[in-house]
Design a protein around this motif. Structure first.
Motif, PDB file in Angstrom:
ATOM      1  N   PHE A 141       0.947  -0.886   0.203  1.00  0.00           N
ATOM      2  CA  PHE A 141       0.736   0.216   0.476  1.00  0.00           C
ATOM      3  C   PHE A 141       0.977   0.718   0.105  1.00  0.00           C
ATOM      4  N   GLU A 142       1.884   1.378   0.437  1.00  0.00           N
ATOM      5  CA  GLU A 142       2.864   2.104   0.698  1.00  0.00           C
ATOM      6  C   GLU A 142       3.638   2.816  -0.379  1.00  0.00           C
ATOM      7  N   ARG A 143       3.972   1.091  -1.395  1.00  0.00           N
ATOM      8  CA  ARG A 143       4.038   1.450  -2.832  1.00  0.00           C
ATOM      9  C   ARG A 143       3.741   1.980  -3.730  1.00  0.00           C
ATOM     10  N   ASN A 144       2.403   1.343  -3.568  1.00  0.00           N
ATOM     11  CA  ASN A 144       1.261   2.408  -4.146  1.00  0.00           C
ATOM     12  C   ASN A 144       1.062   3.661  -4.289  1.00  0.00           C
ATOM     13  N   GLU A 179      -4.865  -7.014 -14.378  1.00  0.00           N
ATOM     14  CA  GLU A 179      -4.549  -8.074 -13.404  1.00  0.00           C
ATOM     15  C   GLU A 179      -3.014  -7.146 -13.254  1.00  0.00           C
ATOM     16  N   LEU A 180      -2.453  -7.365 -12.344  1.00  0.00           N
ATOM     17  CA  LEU A 180      -1.506  -6.536 -11.828  1.00  0.00           C
ATOM     18  C   LEU A 180       0.333  -6.564 -12.673  1.00  0.00           C
ATOM     19  N   HIS A 181      -0.034  -7.465 -13.368  1.00  0.00           N
ATOM     20  CA  HIS A 181       1.369  -7.942 -14.059  1.00  0.00           C
ATOM     21  C   HIS A 181       0.631  -7.510 -15.645  1.00  0.00           C
ATOM     22  N   GLY A 186       1.491  -1.969 -18.885  1.00  0.00           N
ATOM     23  CA  GLY A 186       1.115  -1.322 -19.077  1.00  0.00           C
ATOM     24  C   GLY A 186       1.950  -0.120 -18.814  1.00  0.00           C
ATOM     25  N   VAL A 187       1.942   0.194 -17.856  1.00  0.00           N
ATOM     26  CA  VAL A 187       3.310   1.084 -17.330  1.00  0.00           C
ATOM     27  C   VAL A 187       4.458   1.232 -18.093  1.00  0.00           C
TER      28      VAL A 187
END
Length: 240
Positions: A141-144, A179-181, A186-187
């Motif tokens: 969450f901190e990294r987000n 989906e995170l991966h 995409g990022v």
């Protein structure tokens, strides 16, 4: 097992080969085989004149001294053009690399990019542990929050307005969760595209920033800021 090697043609060899081609081209066009220093040479070659034939013989005799070099030029290209060696694409009218070599070079470049990306990611981890410790470094969450903060600052620096940012936040959060991966991919792609459009080398920028925040004085400032960070808040510091 080592095969036979072809001697490499030198610049002098290439010059002799071009001189021979020029001589043959002149004769085929009917021109007199004049030497470079023969200012009074006639324009046209007359094969029934002895002195013309003698001039041609002298040019050929001079080139004969470089026959070994011409052999190296011809032999070198024969080696390059040998289908068994797979060096150039013999289906083309111009000299291009063999498709197998093109594919190999692309694979090497892709592998180098992957290795560079992995190396950078791995080099960020020691800095994270030094600055924040294992618990905060691994806090998703901190990294987000910190990633979103930096991404927002980047697009702000690139001209995005507050209104556009709020519209896109609402748009993204009104869509199904991805989906995170795939989203990380995409990022990476869109960041590369943004950097291309903005004239930024993303890899160089990353290396510069990692070096900047790795300085002991900067690490101390980041630690001090983290220590005063509001608890249970996504904000990096308390607002006035």
């Amino acid at each position: 097992m080592t095969g036979m090697k072809m001697a490499l043609a030198s610049a002098e060899d290439m010059e002799a080969a071009y001189e021979l081609c020029g001589l043959l081209d002149s004769i085929s066009r009917g021109y007199y085989p004049a030497a470079d220093d023969d200012e009074n040479a006639p324009t046209w070659f007359e094969e029934d004149k002895f002195e013309h034939l003698q001039a041609l013989f002298k040019r050929i005799e001079k080139l004969a001294d470089s026959s070994g070099g011409i052999h190296r030029v011809v032999g070198g290209f024969s080696t390059v053009a040998n289908p068994a060696n797979g060096l150039i694409d013999l289906t083309q009218d111009v000299i291009e690399l063999h498709p197998r070599l093109v594919a190999a070079l692309e694979a090497v470049e892709t592998l180098a990019q992957i290795r560079a990306a992995l190396a950078f990611q791995q080099r960020v981890q020691p800095w994270m542990l030094e600055c924040f410790g294992a618990e905060i470094a691994a806090d998703k969450f901190e990294r987000n929050h910190r990633f979103f903060e930096e991404a927002t600052e980047a697009v702000q620096a690139n001209g995005m307005t507050r209104s556009e940012a709020h519209q896109l936040v609402d748009y993204a959060f009104n869509r199904p969760i991805g989906e995170l991966h795939q989203e990380v991919g995409g990022v990476m792609v869109t960041l590369a595209a943004l950097c291309l459009a903005s004239g930024i080398d993303m890899h160089a920028a990353g290396e510069t920033e990692l070096a900047r925040i790795g300085v002991p004085e900067t690490v101390a400032k980041i630690r001090a800021k983290q220590a005063t960070k509001p608890k249970h808040s996504p904000l990096p510091e308390a607002l006035p």
